[in-house]
Motif scaffolding. Structure first.
Motif, PDB file in Angstrom:
ATOM      1  N   ILE A   1       2.989   3.897   2.634  1.00  0.00           N
ATOM      2  CA  ILE A   1       2.693   5.289   2.967  1.00  0.00           C
ATOM      3  C   ILE A   1       3.637   6.232   2.233  1.00  0.00           C
ATOM      4  O   ILE A   1       3.213   7.278   1.709  1.00  0.00           O
ATOM      5  CB  ILE A   1       2.774   5.493   4.491  1.00  0.00           C
ATOM      6  N   PHE A   2       4.911   5.891   2.159  1.00  0.00           N
ATOM      7  CA  PHE A   2       5.859   6.718   1.425  1.00  0.00           C
ATOM      8  C   PHE A   2       5.472   6.842  -0.040  1.00  0.00           C
ATOM      9  O   PHE A   2       5.661   7.881  -0.669  1.00  0.00           O
ATOM     10  CB  PHE A   2       7.274   6.132   1.533  1.00  0.00           C
ATOM     11  N   GLY A   3       4.927   5.760  -0.611  1.00  0.00           N
ATOM     12  CA  GLY A   3       4.542   5.781  -2.014  1.00  0.00           C
ATOM     13  C   GLY A   3       3.415   6.732  -2.324  1.00  0.00           C
ATOM     14  O   GLY A   3       3.183   7.067  -3.491  1.00  0.00           O
ATOM     15  N   LEU A   4       2.680   7.197  -1.295  1.00  0.00           N
ATOM     16  CA  LEU A   4       1.583   8.133  -1.504  1.00  0.00           C
ATOM     17  C   LEU A   4       2.047   9.579  -1.511  1.00  0.00           C
ATOM     18  O   LEU A   4       1.247  10.474  -1.809  1.00  0.00           O
ATOM     19  CB  LEU A   4       0.531   7.942  -0.404  1.00  0.00           C
ATOM     20  N   ILE A   5       3.299   9.823  -1.198  1.00  0.00           N
ATOM     21  CA  ILE A   5       3.840  11.187  -1.212  1.00  0.00           C
ATOM     22  C   ILE A   5       4.165  11.567  -2.657  1.00  0.00           C
ATOM     23  O   ILE A   5       4.876  10.831  -3.343  1.00  0.00           O
ATOM     24  CB  ILE A   5       5.109  11.283  -0.340  1.00  0.00           C
ATOM     25  N   PRO A   6       3.641  12.702  -3.144  1.00  0.00           N
ATOM     26  CA  PRO A   6       3.933  13.107  -4.531  1.00  0.00           C
ATOM     27  C   PRO A   6       5.435  13.238  -4.784  1.00  0.00           C
ATOM     28  O   PRO A   6       6.167  13.806  -3.980  1.00  0.00           O
ATOM     29  CB  PRO A   6       3.234  14.473  -4.648  1.00  0.00           C
ATOM     30  N   GLY A   7       5.887  12.656  -5.893  1.00  0.00           N
ATOM     31  CA  GLY A   7       7.298  12.693  -6.253  1.00  0.00           C
ATOM     32  C   GLY A   7       8.106  11.536  -5.724  1.00  0.00           C
ATOM     33  O   GLY A   7       9.268  11.366  -6.100  1.00  0.00           O
ATOM     34  N   SER A   8       7.511  10.731  -4.856  1.00  0.00           N
ATOM     35  CA  SER A   8       8.237   9.589  -4.289  1.00  0.00           C
ATOM     36  C   SER A   8       8.102   8.383  -5.198  1.00  0.00           C
ATOM     37  O   SER A   8       7.419   8.408  -6.219  1.00  0.00           O
ATOM     38  CB  SER A   8       7.698   9.268  -2.888  1.00  0.00           C
ATOM     39  N   ALA A   9       8.750   7.296  -4.819  1.00  0.00           N
ATOM     40  CA  ALA A   9       8.726   6.067  -5.605  1.00  0.00           C
ATOM     41  C   ALA A   9       7.652   5.123  -5.064  1.00  0.00           C
ATOM     42  O   ALA A   9       7.423   5.057  -3.853  1.00  0.00           O
ATOM     43  CB  ALA A   9      10.089   5.379  -5.555  1.00  0.00           C
ATOM     44  N   ASN A  10       7.012   4.414  -5.962  1.00  0.00           N
ATOM     45  CA  ASN A  10       6.005   3.421  -5.581  1.00  0.00           C
ATOM     46  C   ASN A  10       6.721   2.074  -5.417  1.00  0.00           C
ATOM     47  O   ASN A  10       6.658   1.204  -6.282  1.00  0.00           O
ATOM     48  CB  ASN A  10       4.916   3.344  -6.655  1.00  0.00           C
ATOM     49  N   VAL A  11       7.405   1.909  -4.291  1.00  0.00           N
ATOM     50  CA  VAL A  11       8.258   0.737  -4.082  1.00  0.00           C
ATOM     51  C   VAL A  11       7.447  -0.549  -4.045  1.00  0.00           C
ATOM     52  O   VAL A  11       7.801  -1.543  -4.691  1.00  0.00           O
ATOM     53  CB  VAL A  11       9.074   0.897  -2.781  1.00  0.00           C
ATOM     54  N   THR A  12       6.336  -0.555  -3.311  1.00  0.00           N
ATOM     55  CA  THR A  12       5.538  -1.770  -3.195  1.00  0.00           C
ATOM     56  C   THR A  12       4.776  -2.076  -4.483  1.00  0.00           C
ATOM     57  O   THR A  12       4.203  -3.165  -4.607  1.00  0.00           O
ATOM     58  CB  THR A  12       4.544  -1.658  -2.029  1.00  0.00           C
ATOM     59  N   GLY A  13       4.758  -1.140  -5.427  1.00  0.00           N
ATOM     60  CA  GLY A  13       4.181  -1.394  -6.738  1.00  0.00           C
ATOM     61  C   GLY A  13       5.211  -1.879  -7.732  1.00  0.00           C
ATOM     62  O   GLY A  13       4.946  -1.881  -8.941  1.00  0.00           O
ATOM     63  N   ASN A  14       6.373  -2.289  -7.221  1.00  0.00           N
ATOM     64  CA  ASN A  14       7.442  -2.815  -8.054  1.00  0.00           C
ATOM     65  C   ASN A  14       7.516  -4.325  -7.846  1.00  0.00           C
ATOM     66  O   ASN A  14       7.641  -4.801  -6.717  1.00  0.00           O
ATOM     67  CB  ASN A  14       8.775  -2.150  -7.681  1.00  0.00           C
ATOM     68  N   ILE A  15       7.434  -5.077  -8.933  1.00  0.00           N
ATOM     69  CA  ILE A  15       7.375  -6.530  -8.834  1.00  0.00           C
ATOM     70  C   ILE A  15       8.646  -7.110  -8.227  1.00  0.00           C
ATOM     71  O   ILE A  15       8.606  -8.156  -7.562  1.00  0.00           O
ATOM     72  CB  ILE A  15       7.119  -7.154 -10.226  1.00  0.00           C
ATOM     73  N   ALA A  16       9.794  -6.445  -8.407  1.00  0.00           N
ATOM     74  CA  ALA A  16      11.041  -6.948  -7.824  1.00  0.00           C
ATOM     75  C   ALA A  16      10.989  -6.885  -6.297  1.00  0.00           C
ATOM     76  O   ALA A  16      11.450  -7.806  -5.607  1.00  0.00           O
ATOM     77  CB  ALA A  16      12.231  -6.143  -8.347  1.00  0.00           C
ATOM     78  N   PHE A  17      10.411  -5.824  -5.764  1.00  0.00           N
ATOM     79  CA  PHE A  17      10.303  -5.663  -4.307  1.00  0.00           C
ATOM     80  C   PHE A  17       9.391  -6.729  -3.716  1.00  0.00           C
ATOM     81  O   PHE A  17       9.752  -7.415  -2.750  1.00  0.00           O
ATOM     82  CB  PHE A  17       9.776  -4.260  -3.983  1.00  0.00           C
ATOM     83  N   THR A  18       8.211  -6.881  -4.279  1.00  0.00           N
ATOM     84  CA  THR A  18       7.275  -7.878  -3.759  1.00  0.00           C
ATOM     85  C   THR A  18       7.794  -9.298  -3.983  1.00  0.00           C
ATOM     86  O   THR A  18       7.498 -10.199  -3.187  1.00  0.00           O
ATOM     87  CB  THR A  18       5.894  -7.719  -4.415  1.00  0.00           C
ATOM     88  N   ALA A  19       8.575  -9.499  -5.053  1.00  0.00           N
ATOM     89  CA  ALA A  19       9.132 -10.828  -5.301  1.00  0.00           C
ATOM     90  C   ALA A  19      10.121 -11.215  -4.207  1.00  0.00           C
ATOM     91  O   ALA A  19      10.137 -12.372  -3.754  1.00  0.00           O
ATOM     92  CB  ALA A  19       9.813 -10.870  -6.663  1.00  0.00           C
ATOM     93  N   VAL A  20      10.935 -10.274  -3.761  1.00  0.00           N
ATOM     94  CA  VAL A  20      11.891 -10.567  -2.680  1.00  0.00           C
ATOM     95  C   VAL A  20      11.145 -10.914  -1.396  1.00  0.00           C
ATOM     96  O   VAL A  20      11.497 -11.869  -0.696  1.00  0.00           O
ATOM     97  CB  VAL A  20      12.829  -9.370  -2.461  1.00  0.00           C
TER      98      VAL A  20
END
Length: 381
Positions: free
Chosen positions: A219-238
């Motif tokens: 949900i945070f990733g849908l806010i304009p200007g925020s970071a797409n954390v779950t779209g980062n392979i390092a995050f999903t890899a952990v």
């Protein structure tokens, strides 16, 4: 799934439009060539530097990690470009130079050097190539993840406190507690129990933590200007590695016996054992790629649809203005779908994790165990 079909259709449509109009742009470029090559080159360089819209830079600037939160850019009255950003702390350690700490704003978006370091494509590199540096900076992905974690702890401890006080036990739940309780009951009754069985209580804390943590970051990733954390392979890899450890550390003798000694003819065992061992890792890999690809694809599609306005404006201002309502309408539609996908992907990751855990803790005679244990299973309403 209908949502995935719609996304695939939009990706195909966008690809066809991009290929079509890229050919138009190439044709216009060749038509513009004259015998005065130097003059055309100078004008092209000037136009490229001032007016050209770099879709690649915009797309990757949004989905990749950075040392600041960037919201928008504008040209001020002084004729210079200004950026609305929130700088983040930079923490660097070099065996040759020691520890360096400062704010990322000192780089002035890559135009300045600080303590012998410079910012190149959102990566900090030493000016002297012989200097070794370890980047321990708080990037926007890290900061947003910490914010999501703090919100998760704050919300859940607040709900737990109300339950300890009796609210929701002797009386009806209220506020956020009333919204969270059905979700917890859904994960328990529709995810944990059917897939794990009578041992579900042991894994409920992990499943709930994973679900809400992924959901909040989605949900945070849908806010304009925020970071797409779950779209980062390092995050999903952990997250995938954590699920891998939970699954395999809780595997029983039946689980490991099926992997190391599968119930197949002896000659086939030499083929099946490597396949079964590989399946241990492919389960975690599937969790990692599924979440990463789905959350990254949605953001890229939205930015591509908006970028079409500027790409078509390069052909003609009228075409760009005329296509703007269409682009905004499609982008808004995908944005609404992304809100739905934020919940769906959190559920899918949690459900698949529960399925894999259930396979690891399943008893040898699953049917017989269920028959004997069914009467002792409490009925929770």
């Amino acid at each position: 799934m209908m949502v995935n079909r719609v996304k695939c259709l939009l990706v195909a449509a966008f690809t066809m439009l991009s290929l079509t109009f890229s050919n138009i742009l190439i044709a216009q470029e060749h038509e513009g060539e004259t015998s005065h090559e130097e003059m055309v080159h100078e004008e092209g360089v000037k136009e490229e530097g001032e007016n050209k819209f770099d879709a690649k830079e915009v797309i990757f600037g949004h989905v990749m990690d950075a040392h600041e939160f960037h919201f928008y850019s504008y040209k001020g009255s002084d004729g210079e470009e200004h950026h609305a950003t929130i700088p983040l702390p930079v923490i660097l350690y070099s065996p040759q130079k020691g520890l360096s700490t400062f704010m990322s704003s000192k780089f002035h978006h890559g135009h300045e050097e600080v303590d012998g370091y410079r910012l190149v494509e959102n990566k900090i590199v030493p000016v002297d190539p012989s200097v070794q540096v370890y980047d321990l900076s708080l990037t926007r992905n890290v900061v947003q993840m910490f914010i999501a974690l703090a919100i998760l702890v704050w919300l859940m401890t607040g709900v737990a406190k109300r339950y300890r006080e009796g609210q929701g036990v002797t009386t009806a739940p209220k506020g956020f507690q009333n919204a969270v309780e059905p979700v917890i009951a859904f994960i328990r009754d529709e995810v944990a129990k059917p897939n794990i069985g009578h041992k579900y209580k042991k894994f409920m804390p992990y499943l709930l933590t994973v679900f809400f943590f992924i959901l909040i970051n989605n949900i945070f990733g849908l806010i304009p200007g925020s970071a797409n954390v779950t779209g980062n392979i390092a995050f999903t890899a952990v997250l995938g590695v954590l699920s891998f450890l939970v699954i395999n550390l809780n595997g029983n003798k039946h689980y490991w016996g099926h992997i190391m000694n599968p119930p197949v003819p002896f000659g086939i065992k030499f083929i099946m054992v490597p396949v079964e061992i590989l399946s241990i890792f492919t389960k975690a890999f599937a969790l990692i790629i599924r979440l990463f690809a789905n959350m990254l694809a949605g953001h890229i599609i939205i930015i591509c649809l908006i970028s079409l306005i500027f790409i078509f404006s390069a052909i003609s201002k009228g075409v760009g203005v005329g296509f703007a309502p269409v682009s905004v309408a499609f982008a808004s539609f995908i944005y609404i779908i992304e809100v739905l996908i934020a919940f769906i992907q959190a559920y899918i990751f949690t459900n698949l994790t529960a399925v894999f855990i259930g396979q690891a803790v399943e008893e040898t005679h699953h049917g017989e165990d269920d028959h004997h244990q069914a009467p002792t299973e409490p009925v929770i309403i």
